[in-house]
Write an enzyme that holds these catalytic residues in place. Structure first.
Site, PDB file in Angstrom:
ATOM      1  N   SER A 106       0.729  -1.217   0.028  1.00  0.00           N
ATOM      2  CA  SER A 106       0.030  -0.126  -0.092  1.00  0.00           C
ATOM      3  C   SER A 106       0.909   1.430   0.044  1.00  0.00           C
ATOM      4  O   SER A 106       0.303   2.162  -0.525  1.00  0.00           O
ATOM      5  CB  SER A 106      -1.081   0.122   1.036  1.00  0.00           C
ATOM      6  OG  SER A 106      -0.212  -0.033   2.414  1.00  0.00           O
ATOM      7  N   ASP A 258      -0.928   7.763  10.339  1.00  0.00           N
ATOM      8  CA  ASP A 258      -1.596   6.717  11.278  1.00  0.00           C
ATOM      9  C   ASP A 258      -0.354   5.734  11.800  1.00  0.00           C
ATOM     10  O   ASP A 258      -0.640   4.485  11.976  1.00  0.00           O
ATOM     11  CB  ASP A 258      -2.219   5.702  10.206  1.00  0.00           C
ATOM     12  CG  ASP A 258      -1.788   5.341   9.056  1.00  0.00           C
ATOM     13  OD1 ASP A 258      -0.491   5.522   8.681  1.00  0.00           O
ATOM     14  OD2 ASP A 258      -2.270   4.345   8.321  1.00  0.00           O
ATOM     15  N   HIS A 261       1.300   4.786   7.220  1.00  0.00           N
ATOM     16  CA  HIS A 261       1.325   5.220   5.930  1.00  0.00           C
ATOM     17  C   HIS A 261       1.918   6.685   5.424  1.00  0.00           C
ATOM     18  O   HIS A 261       1.664   7.495   6.604  1.00  0.00           O
ATOM     19  CB  HIS A 261      -0.017   5.022   5.114  1.00  0.00           C
ATOM     20  CG  HIS A 261      -0.544   3.572   5.252  1.00  0.00           C
ATOM     21  ND1 HIS A 261      -1.270   3.150   6.256  1.00  0.00           N
ATOM     22  CD2 HIS A 261      -0.507   2.722   4.026  1.00  0.00           C
ATOM     23  CE1 HIS A 261      -1.547   1.733   5.981  1.00  0.00           C
ATOM     24  NE2 HIS A 261      -1.012   1.599   4.699  1.00  0.00           N
TER      25      HIS A 261
END
Length: 283
Positions: A106, A258, A261
């Site tokens: 991601s 967070d 990320h």
């Protein structure tokens, strides 16, 4: 005739002696003893076998279960993942002139989101290809490489940037050696596909609140092992963790909101950190 009689007498005497009750008793006694001894020995052998069998079993090498990190796996049960896979198959086919490929999870996929502006400013000139899939672990990237090998071989990128492994930690807290083995399998596959491409492996990014976070420590252990993969001919390893971490070891919210990320600023820091290395490798 007398001599013959004596011989017969002697012969008869011998037979009588051999068949005497005393000799038969001795023979039978020895036979019984032998049978008793044999039975005793067999019992001892049986006891020894029972006692020693566990020890022999422990001495035998135990076959290790195959590592999930090195066993290619897809995620077709997740509809979005399947759609992205199909989309990236087409993107790969159309990327014949790409000089730069990013592969990962991601955090790499995020170049298409929060990092899009930085991507265009720093990398557009290389006609880059983004092969990041959110949530991927090493086994998923390995599956993608093996499954689309034919299309990937049509590309001739100068550099490939690999960032993978944090989901091995975050999802299942796998041992560092296990995840490192998965990263090595990815590098081996990439080198087989692109033997002339420089592979820039990024150390797994820091995560968690501070340096004492157990997941960050696990990533740190992975990075120590991954650092040994560099041969500075085909495989290069770069640790850019210091670009994201504050002096006190925390991860600022403006960089990693967070604690995992990257924000837009985080992607800018990433680009700045690797750009000199990309030029060194031929871009």
């Amino acid at each position: 005739m007398a001599i013959s009689g004596k011989r017969r007498s002697a012969s008869a005497g011998t037979s009588a002696s051999e068949n005497s009750p005393f000799r038969l008793y001795l023979f039978r006694s020895h036979g019984a003893a032998d049978r008793l001894n044999f039975t005793a020995v067999m019992k001892i052998h049986t006891l020894l076998a029972l006692v020693l069998a566990p020890a022999f079993a422990l001495a035998q090498p135990v076959a290790e279960a195959p590592s999930k990190s090195t066993a290619p796996a897809e995620r077709f049960k997740e509809d979005w993942w399947k759609k992205r896979w199909e989309s990236k198959l087409e993107a790969t086919k159309a990327a014949k002139d790409t000089e730069l490929v990013f592969l990962g999870d991601s955090i790499t996929q995020g170049w298409e989101g929060g990092g899009k502006k930085t991507w265009e400013e720093h990398f557009a000139k290389y006609k880059p290809l983004n092969l990041g899939f959110s949530g991927d672990r090493t086994e998923h990237l390995l599956w993608r490489l093996k499954t689309d090998e034919a299309n990937l071989k049509e590309l001739k990128p100068k550099v490939a940037v690999i960032l993978i492994g944090t989901n091995n930690t975050g999802h299942e807290q796998r041992p560092a050696a296990d995840t490192a083995a998965g990263i090595k399998a990815v590098l081996d596959e990439l080198h087989a596909i692109w033997p002339q491409t420089k592979l820039l492996v990024l150390s797994v990014f820091p995560r968690g609140e501070n340096a004492d976070d157990k997941l960050r420590k696990l990533n740190d252990e992975i990075n120590v092992l991954v650092g040994k993969f560099a041969d500075n001919k085909t495989i290069y390893v770069q640790d850019i963790s210091s670009s994201f971490v504050a002096a006190d070891g925390t991860l600022p919210k403006e960089i990693m909101p967070d604690k995992l990320h990257l924000s837009g600023k985080g992607y800018e820091l990433w680009a700045q950190a690797i750009e000199p290395k990309l030029k060194e490798l031929g871009l």
